[in-house]
Design a protein around this motif. Structure first.
Motif, PDB file in Angstrom:
ATOM      1  N   ASP A 196       0.841  -1.194   0.000  1.00 54.68           N
ATOM      2  CA  ASP A 196       0.000   0.000   0.000  1.00 54.68           C
ATOM      3  C   ASP A 196       0.881   1.251   0.000  1.00 54.68           C
ATOM      4  OD1 ASP A 196      -2.420  -1.498   0.226  1.00 54.68           O
ATOM      5  OD2 ASP A 196      -1.955  -1.798   2.345  1.00 54.68           O
ATOM      6  N   VAL A 197       0.599   2.157  -0.934  1.00 56.08           N
ATOM      7  CA  VAL A 197       1.335   3.412  -1.045  1.00 56.08           C
ATOM      8  C   VAL A 197       0.367   4.558  -0.761  1.00 56.08           C
ATOM      9  CG1 VAL A 197       2.753   4.872  -2.529  1.00 56.08           C
ATOM     10  CG2 VAL A 197       2.818   2.378  -2.806  1.00 56.08           C
ATOM     11  N   VAL A 198       0.762   5.464   0.116  1.00 60.17           N
ATOM     12  CA  VAL A 198      -0.083   6.598   0.489  1.00 60.17           C
ATOM     13  C   VAL A 198       0.758   7.870   0.416  1.00 60.17           C
ATOM     14  CG1 VAL A 198      -1.488   7.655   2.289  1.00 60.17           C
ATOM     15  CG2 VAL A 198      -1.495   5.163   2.009  1.00 60.17           C
ATOM     16  N   LEU A 199       0.212   8.901  -0.226  1.00 58.67           N
ATOM     17  CA  LEU A 199       0.873  10.198  -0.320  1.00 58.67           C
ATOM     18  C   LEU A 199      -0.111  11.259   0.162  1.00 58.67           C
ATOM     19  CD1 LEU A 199       3.414  11.776  -1.339  1.00 58.67           C
ATOM     20  CD2 LEU A 199       2.189  12.059  -3.505  1.00 58.67           C
ATOM     21  N   VAL A 200       0.256  11.990   1.229  1.00 61.48           N
ATOM     22  CA  VAL A 200      -0.656  12.987   1.795  1.00 61.48           C
ATOM     23  C   VAL A 200       0.084  14.293   2.040  1.00 61.48           C
ATOM     24  CG1 VAL A 200      -2.114  11.252   2.910  1.00 61.48           C
ATOM     25  CG2 VAL A 200      -0.174  12.219   4.164  1.00 61.48           C
ATOM     26  N   ARG A 201      -0.704  15.352   2.108  1.00 58.14           N
ATOM     27  CA  ARG A 201      -0.136  16.655   2.457  1.00 58.14           C
ATOM     28  C   ARG A 201       0.241  16.670   3.933  1.00 58.14           C
ATOM     29  NH1 ARG A 201      -3.219  22.481   1.657  1.00 58.14           N
ATOM     30  NH2 ARG A 201      -1.682  23.777   2.749  1.00 58.14           N
ATOM     31  N   ARG A 202       1.380  17.282   4.231  1.00 59.63           N
ATOM     32  CA  ARG A 202       1.784  17.468   5.620  1.00 59.63           C
ATOM     33  C   ARG A 202       2.398  18.861   5.740  1.00 59.63           C
ATOM     34  NH1 ARG A 202       4.531  12.554   8.557  1.00 59.63           N
ATOM     35  NH2 ARG A 202       2.387  11.835   8.218  1.00 59.63           N
ATOM     36  N   GLY A 203       1.659  19.796   6.340  1.00 54.29           N
ATOM     37  CA  GLY A 203       2.110  21.181   6.412  1.00 54.29           C
ATOM     38  C   GLY A 203       2.241  21.759   5.017  1.00 54.29           C
ATOM     39  N   GLN A 204       3.383  22.358   4.728  1.00 50.07           N
ATOM     40  CA  GLN A 204       3.662  22.887   3.394  1.00 50.07           C
ATOM     41  C   GLN A 204       4.213  21.822   2.455  1.00 50.07           C
ATOM     42  OE1 GLN A 204       2.952  26.137   2.425  1.00 50.07           O
ATOM     43  NE2 GLN A 204       1.930  26.095   4.418  1.00 50.07           N
ATOM     44  N   GLY A 205       4.515  20.649   3.005  1.00 41.81           N
ATOM     45  CA  GLY A 205       5.135  19.594   2.219  1.00 41.81           C
ATOM     46  C   GLY A 205       4.238  18.387   2.050  1.00 41.81           C
ATOM     47  N   ALA A 206       4.852  17.207   2.070  1.00 42.39           N
ATOM     48  CA  ALA A 206       4.104  15.970   1.841  1.00 42.39           C
ATOM     49  C   ALA A 206       4.781  14.816   2.563  1.00 42.39           C
ATOM     50  CB  ALA A 206       4.012  15.667   0.343  1.00 42.39           C
ATOM     51  N   ALA A 207       3.997  13.771   2.809  1.00 45.82           N
ATOM     52  CA  ALA A 207       4.515  12.555   3.435  1.00 45.82           C
ATOM     53  C   ALA A 207       4.122  11.361   2.579  1.00 45.82           C
ATOM     54  CB  ALA A 207       3.971  12.391   4.851  1.00 45.82           C
ATOM     55  N   LEU A 208       5.097  10.512   2.312  1.00 46.58           N
ATOM     56  CA  LEU A 208       4.904   9.294   1.523  1.00 46.58           C
ATOM     57  C   LEU A 208       5.129   8.093   2.418  1.00 46.58           C
ATOM     58  CD1 LEU A 208       4.915   7.758  -1.362  1.00 46.58           C
ATOM     59  CD2 LEU A 208       7.415   7.896  -1.126  1.00 46.58           C
ATOM     60  N   SER A 209       4.242   7.095   2.336  1.00 51.77           N
ATOM     61  CA  SER A 209       4.481   5.847   3.067  1.00 51.77           C
ATOM     62  C   SER A 209       4.243   4.663   2.139  1.00 51.77           C
ATOM     63  CB  SER A 209       3.589   5.750   4.306  1.00 51.77           C
ATOM     64  OG  SER A 209       2.227   5.619   3.933  1.00 51.77           O
ATOM     65  N   ILE A 210       5.123   3.670   2.241  1.00 48.02           N
ATOM     66  CA  ILE A 210       5.000   2.412   1.499  1.00 48.02           C
ATOM     67  C   ILE A 210       5.007   1.285   2.531  1.00 48.02           C
ATOM     68  CG2 ILE A 210       5.995   0.908  -0.259  1.00 48.02           C
ATOM     69  CD1 ILE A 210       7.198   4.439  -0.137  1.00 48.02           C
ATOM     70  N   THR A 211       3.895   0.565   2.611  1.00 48.60           N
ATOM     71  CA  THR A 211       3.734  -0.495   3.616  1.00 48.60           C
ATOM     72  C   THR A 211       3.481  -1.818   2.914  1.00 48.60           C
ATOM     73  OG1 THR A 211       2.781   1.093   5.180  1.00 48.60           O
ATOM     74  CG2 THR A 211       2.410  -1.255   5.621  1.00 48.60           C
ATOM     75  N   ASP A 212       4.228  -2.853   3.326  1.00 53.23           N
ATOM     76  CA  ASP A 212       3.981  -4.196   2.786  1.00 53.23           C
ATOM     77  C   ASP A 212       3.778  -5.176   3.934  1.00 53.23           C
ATOM     78  OD1 ASP A 212       6.462  -5.852   3.473  1.00 53.23           O
ATOM     79  OD2 ASP A 212       7.429  -4.190   2.425  1.00 53.23           O
ATOM     80  N   ASN A 213       3.121  -6.298   3.625  1.00 57.13           N
ATOM     81  CA  ASN A 213       2.870  -7.331   4.644  1.00 57.13           C
ATOM     82  C   ASN A 213       3.801  -8.518   4.459  1.00 57.13           C
ATOM     83  OD1 ASN A 213       1.844  -8.420   2.319  1.00 57.13           O
ATOM     84  ND2 ASN A 213      -0.113  -9.074   3.206  1.00 57.13           N
ATOM     85  N   GLY A 214       5.021  -8.220   3.975  1.00 58.92           N
ATOM     86  CA  GLY A 214       5.980  -9.276   3.691  1.00 58.92           C
ATOM     87  C   GLY A 214       6.715  -9.786   4.916  1.00 58.92           C
ATOM     88  N   LYS A 215       7.839 -10.437   4.659  1.00 54.23           N
ATOM     89  CA  LYS A 215       8.557 -11.130   5.736  1.00 54.23           C
ATOM     90  C   LYS A 215       9.312 -10.185   6.661  1.00 54.23           C
ATOM     91  CE  LYS A 215      12.370 -12.035   2.517  1.00 54.23           C
ATOM     92  NZ  LYS A 215      13.073 -13.079   1.763  1.00 54.23           N
ATOM     93  N   GLY A 216       9.503  -8.920   6.231  1.00 53.01           N
ATOM     94  CA  GLY A 216      10.177  -7.959   7.091  1.00 53.01           C
ATOM     95  C   GLY A 216      11.642  -8.280   7.282  1.00 53.01           C
ATOM     96  N   PHE A 217      12.307  -7.458   8.077  1.00 50.25           N
ATOM     97  CA  PHE A 217      13.729  -7.674   8.357  1.00 50.25           C
ATOM     98  C   PHE A 217      14.109  -6.872   9.591  1.00 50.25           C
ATOM     99  CE2 PHE A 217      13.372  -4.022   5.587  1.00 50.25           C
ATOM    100  CZ  PHE A 217      14.288  -3.105   6.082  1.00 50.25           C
TER     101      PHE A 217
END
Length: 382
Positions: free
Chosen positions: A314-335
């Motif tokens: 899942d990729v989410v891009l949202v406004r944060r203040g004057q800038g932006a925040a991007l998050s990429i989340t997966d349900n994989g094996k992790g590390f």
């Protein structure tokens, strides 16, 4: 915008600081023009960067709406007063540009201009642009110019610093072009290695199937199924590489649409994972930040789809203040991030951190074995 003229050291300082915040040539040009118009309280401002063919490689305006600019038509040529500033390398302060013998008219949709102040932008002896203002917003003496000698001095100071900012931006873009070339070479090398390995395995498996087809048809069938799987993996590698190598359409489509298109392609190409994208309230960012966000997203998605074993990203891009925040989340094996760093297997994290730090942003990585991974990037905006 206020109709009181901006003047003094504070106003000049504000304009210079605004110019120094940008690295992209187009952003620098827009900031110079907006700062000049605000500083001298003019109705219109423009800056042209000449090409070698009698026209302008870039021409940026402030005070003209998008609809007006579209109606005006093609970029102007180097003629009249503009040509004089570029060729004679001297300021022009006129009470009415329309009455100057060098005036050659303008398109019908062009706004009407009278008093005029313009000067060349120089890098040493080279003229790299022409900056001009029109229609000072103040009472004008009969037959006189609203722009004063003090205005000309302020604009000259701004032009000197504009030359530095523009030269620095050009150097930055040339450096980035070299970086992009190196990145494309790296991707081409990765493509060659990945696809070569798949095709080698494909050939060996096909040979094994051919040898078994007469004496052990069941095993031959299994080998042929493996051939089909390897062929599909090779096709996926090719699709992913093509997406990464294709120039991003940030200038034309903007960050949100470019990222959405990229993710839609990955979602269609992936046989094992569903890739989703959501965005909310994001405004245009400086070009360098938009490119950094796109590249970090591409690197994180590459890791998630090729290494994590995830079936959902899942990729989410949202406004944060004057800038932006991007998050990429997966349900994989992790590390375990610390273990990965000690082992020297960075999974692109160094590249992502370098890109983020390069635009004044912040990158965080949350992951644990068996619990997936979330990468978040925040950029400050302009």
């Amino acid at each position: 915008m206020s109709h009181r003229p901006s003047s003094g050291l504070a106003a000049v300082s504000t304009a210079l600081l605004a110019m120094s915040r940008h690295l992209e040539v187009r952003d620098v040009l827009k900031t110079i023009v907006a700062s000049a118009r605000d500083l001298l309280d003019a109705e219109y401002a423009a800056l042209g960067v000449p090409d070698d063919h009698g026209g302008f490689a870039q021409f940026v305006v402030d005070g003209v709406s998008d609809a007006q600019w579209k109606a005006i038509g093609p970029l102007p040529r180097q003629h009249g007063i503009l040509a004089a500033m570029l060729h004679d390398a001297k300021p022009e302060r006129l009470p009415d540009v329309r009455k100057d013998p060098r005036f050659e008219g303008w398109p019908s949709a062009h706004p009407d201009m009278s008093d005029f102040l313009g000067l060349p932008i120089k890098d040493g002896d080279e003229i790299i642009g022409a900056l001009f203002l029109a229609n000072k917003r103040c009472p004008k003496p009969e037959g006189g110019c609203g722009f004063t000698a003090e205005d000309e001095e302020l604009l000259a100071i701004l032009a000197q610093h504009a030359a530095i900012a523009l030269t620095n931006a050009r150097l930055y873009e040339r450096s980035r072009e070299l970086t992009i070339t190196e990145e494309r070479s790296r991707l081409a090398h990765e493509l060659h290695d990945a696809v070569s390995q798949k095709l080698f395995s494909l050939r060996l498996t096909a040979q094994a199937a051919a040898a078994l087809v007469d004496r052990d048809p069941a095993r031959a069938k299994g080998e042929l199924q493996q051939v089909a799987a390897l062929a599909a993996e090779a096709a996926d590698e090719l699709r992913a590489a093509v997406v990464e190598l294709r120039p991003a359409a940030l200038d034309e489509d903007g960050l949100v649409n470019t990222l959405r298109t990229h993710i839609q392609v990955l979602d269609r190409a992936s046989r094992t994972a569903r890739v989703t994208f959501d965005s909310s309230g994001v405004r245009a960012l400086p070009a360098s930040q938009e490119e950094a966000v796109l590249r970090v997203a591409q690197e994180a998605l590459h890791n998630a789809l090729r290494h994590s074993g995830a079936d959902e990203v899942d990729v989410v891009l949202v406004r944060r203040g004057q800038g932006a925040a991007l998050s990429i989340t997966d349900n994989g094996k992790g590390f375990e991030p610390r273990t990965v760093r000690r082992a020297g297997r960075h999974l692109g994290l160094v590249s992502m951190r370098d890109r983020t730090n390069g635009v004044g942003g912040r990158l965080t990585v949350e992951s644990a074995p068996g619990k997936g991974t979330t990468i978040e990037m925040e950029v400050p905006g302009g």
